[in-house]
Motif scaffolding. Structure first.
Motif, PDB file in Angstrom:
ATOM      1  N   GLU A 195       0.843  -1.197   0.000  1.00 48.51           N
ATOM      2  CA  GLU A 195       0.000   0.000   0.000  1.00 48.51           C
ATOM      3  C   GLU A 195       0.875   1.242   0.000  1.00 48.51           C
ATOM      4  N   GLY A 196       0.619   2.157  -0.934  1.00 49.33           N
ATOM      5  CA  GLY A 196       1.355   3.413  -0.991  1.00 49.33           C
ATOM      6  C   GLY A 196       2.118   3.565  -2.283  1.00 49.33           C
ATOM      7  N   ASP A 197       3.324   4.104  -2.186  1.00 48.09           N
ATOM      8  CA  ASP A 197       4.163   4.379  -3.352  1.00 48.09           C
ATOM      9  C   ASP A 197       5.261   3.332  -3.474  1.00 48.09           C
ATOM     10  N   LEU A 198       5.339   2.694  -4.629  1.00 48.33           N
ATOM     11  CA  LEU A 198       6.401   1.730  -4.919  1.00 48.33           C
ATOM     12  C   LEU A 198       7.398   2.453  -5.810  1.00 48.33           C
ATOM     13  N   ASP A 199       8.469   2.950  -5.194  1.00 47.58           N
ATOM     14  CA  ASP A 199       9.411   3.785  -5.939  1.00 47.58           C
ATOM     15  C   ASP A 199      10.834   3.561  -5.446  1.00 47.58           C
ATOM     16  N   ALA A 200      11.735   4.415  -5.886  1.00 45.18           N
ATOM     17  CA  ALA A 200      13.163   4.262  -5.584  1.00 45.18           C
ATOM     18  C   ALA A 200      13.443   4.247  -4.083  1.00 45.18           C
ATOM     19  N   THR A 201      12.666   4.955  -3.309  1.00 41.94           N
ATOM     20  CA  THR A 201      12.936   5.012  -1.872  1.00 41.94           C
ATOM     21  C   THR A 201      12.260   3.890  -1.091  1.00 41.94           C
ATOM     22  N   THR A 202      11.293   3.198  -1.692  1.00 42.29           N
ATOM     23  CA  THR A 202      10.546   2.182  -0.945  1.00 42.29           C
ATOM     24  C   THR A 202      10.647   0.772  -1.520  1.00 42.29           C
ATOM     25  N   ALA A 203      11.177   0.605  -2.714  1.00 49.98           N
ATOM     26  CA  ALA A 203      11.211  -0.718  -3.359  1.00 49.98           C
ATOM     27  C   ALA A 203      11.927  -1.756  -2.509  1.00 49.98           C
ATOM     28  N   ARG A 204      12.905  -1.326  -1.736  1.00 46.18           N
ATOM     29  CA  ARG A 204      13.648  -2.258  -0.878  1.00 46.18           C
ATOM     30  C   ARG A 204      12.736  -2.943   0.130  1.00 46.18           C
ATOM     31  N   LEU A 205      11.664  -2.279   0.554  1.00 50.39           N
ATOM     32  CA  LEU A 205      10.729  -2.877   1.507  1.00 50.39           C
ATOM     33  C   LEU A 205      10.036  -4.102   0.897  1.00 50.39           C
ATOM     34  N   LEU A 206       9.641  -3.993  -0.358  1.00 49.05           N
ATOM     35  CA  LEU A 206       9.038  -5.136  -1.048  1.00 49.05           C
ATOM     36  C   LEU A 206      10.069  -6.250  -1.202  1.00 49.05           C
ATOM     37  N   ARG A 207      11.282  -5.890  -1.584  1.00 50.11           N
ATOM     38  CA  ARG A 207      12.352  -6.878  -1.749  1.00 50.11           C
ATOM     39  C   ARG A 207      12.600  -7.633  -0.450  1.00 50.11           C
ATOM     40  N   GLU A 208      12.658  -6.897   0.658  1.00 49.14           N
ATOM     41  CA  GLU A 208      12.899  -7.527   1.958  1.00 49.14           C
ATOM     42  C   GLU A 208      11.748  -8.439   2.356  1.00 49.14           C
ATOM     43  N   GLU A 209      10.525  -8.046   2.057  1.00 49.30           N
ATOM     44  CA  GLU A 209       9.359  -8.872   2.387  1.00 49.30           C
ATOM     45  C   GLU A 209       9.381 -10.172   1.574  1.00 49.30           C
ATOM     46  N   LEU A 210       9.806 -10.084   0.318  1.00 51.87           N
ATOM     47  CA  LEU A 210       9.845 -11.269  -0.542  1.00 51.87           C
ATOM     48  C   LEU A 210      11.037 -12.172  -0.259  1.00 51.87           C
ATOM     49  N   ARG A 211      12.017 -11.667   0.463  1.00 52.33           N
ATOM     50  CA  ARG A 211      13.201 -12.472   0.769  1.00 52.33           C
ATOM     51  C   ARG A 211      12.818 -13.797   1.424  1.00 52.33           C
ATOM     52  N   GLN A 212      11.792 -13.781   2.275  1.00 51.84           N
ATOM     53  CA  GLN A 212      11.378 -15.016   2.940  1.00 51.84           C
ATOM     54  C   GLN A 212      10.897 -16.070   1.943  1.00 51.84           C
ATOM     55  N   VAL A 213      10.345 -15.630   0.823  1.00 58.36           N
ATOM     56  CA  VAL A 213       9.900 -16.577  -0.206  1.00 58.36           C
ATOM     57  C   VAL A 213      11.098 -17.286  -0.807  1.00 58.36           C
ATOM     58  N   TRP A 214      12.116 -16.534  -1.148  1.00 58.59           N
ATOM     59  CA  TRP A 214      13.270 -17.116  -1.827  1.00 58.59           C
ATOM     60  C   TRP A 214      14.079 -17.989  -0.884  1.00 58.59           C
ATOM     61  N   GLU A 215      13.913 -17.783   0.427  1.00 59.76           N
ATOM     62  CA  GLU A 215      14.629 -18.592   1.409  1.00 59.76           C
ATOM     63  C   GLU A 215      13.825 -19.806   1.862  1.00 59.76           C
ATOM     64  N   SER A 216      12.577 -19.922   1.418  1.00 57.80           N
ATOM     65  CA  SER A 216      11.703 -21.018   1.826  1.00 57.80           C
ATOM     66  C   SER A 216      11.429 -21.938   0.644  1.00 57.80           C
ATOM     67  N   SER A 217      11.442 -23.219   0.891  1.00 56.39           N
ATOM     68  CA  SER A 217      11.147 -24.158  -0.186  1.00 56.39           C
ATOM     69  C   SER A 217       9.682 -24.578  -0.168  1.00 56.39           C
ATOM     70  N   ARG A 218       8.924 -24.154   0.832  1.00 56.08           N
ATOM     71  CA  ARG A 218       7.533 -24.598   0.919  1.00 56.08           C
ATOM     72  C   ARG A 218       6.549 -23.647   0.250  1.00 56.08           C
TER      73      ARG A 218
END
Length: 143
Positions: free
Chosen positions: A26-49
């Motif tokens: 929710e909000g603005d997905l831009d140069a200053t906030t994109a890292r937040l999405l990346r960090e949230e998705l990190r758990q996906v790439w670290e999980s095999s389930r």
């Protein structure tokens, strides 16, 4: 003289739903906030389930090239890990950005999270239609 304006903000939260992960943005997905999405998705790439990721973008108000790049990166990582990535609630500025860049048909999209999850349970991993070239491609006739 200093100039200040509104700071961009992004709220990101995720919920596991069986072997799927739903990420709410929710909000603005831009140069200053994109890292937040990346960090949230990190758990996906670290999980095999996790086999499906639904990113709910219905409340995204703005998306710049860095935000779009983050979505493309997530799609590529999903393809590499055989994780199905689905966008739900694409509208407004994000729909326009995806259309202008020719990426509208590259991302699997559903109007709601529930429809995305329903579609994911109906079939296994899905790759975008098109030539068997792999990666991000769109046939010109799909625009």
């Amino acid at each position: 003289m200093s100039v200040s304006g509104p700071r961009s903000t992004l709220k990101v939260a995720s919920v596991a739903r069986g072997d799927a992960l739903v990420v709410y943005a929710e909000g603005d997905l831009d140069a200053t906030t994109a890292r937040l999405l990346r960090e949230e998705l990190r758990q996906v790439w670290e999980s095999s389930r996790i086999s499906v990721v639904v990113i709910d973008v219905a409340k995204i108000m703005f998306c710049d090239s860095r935000g779009l790049s983050e979505l493309i990166s997530a799609l590529q990582r999903g393809q590499a890990a055989n994780v199905r990535l689905i966008l739900s609630g694409v509208q407004g500025v994000l729909r326009r950005v995806l259309t202008i860049t020719g990426l509208r048909n590259v991302f699997e999209q559903h109007p709601t999270v529930e429809e995305a999850l329903g579609s994911a349970s109906d079939a296994g991993p899905r790759h975008p239609p098109g030539p068997e070239m792999g990666g991000l491609y769109e046939v010109a006739g799909d625009r």
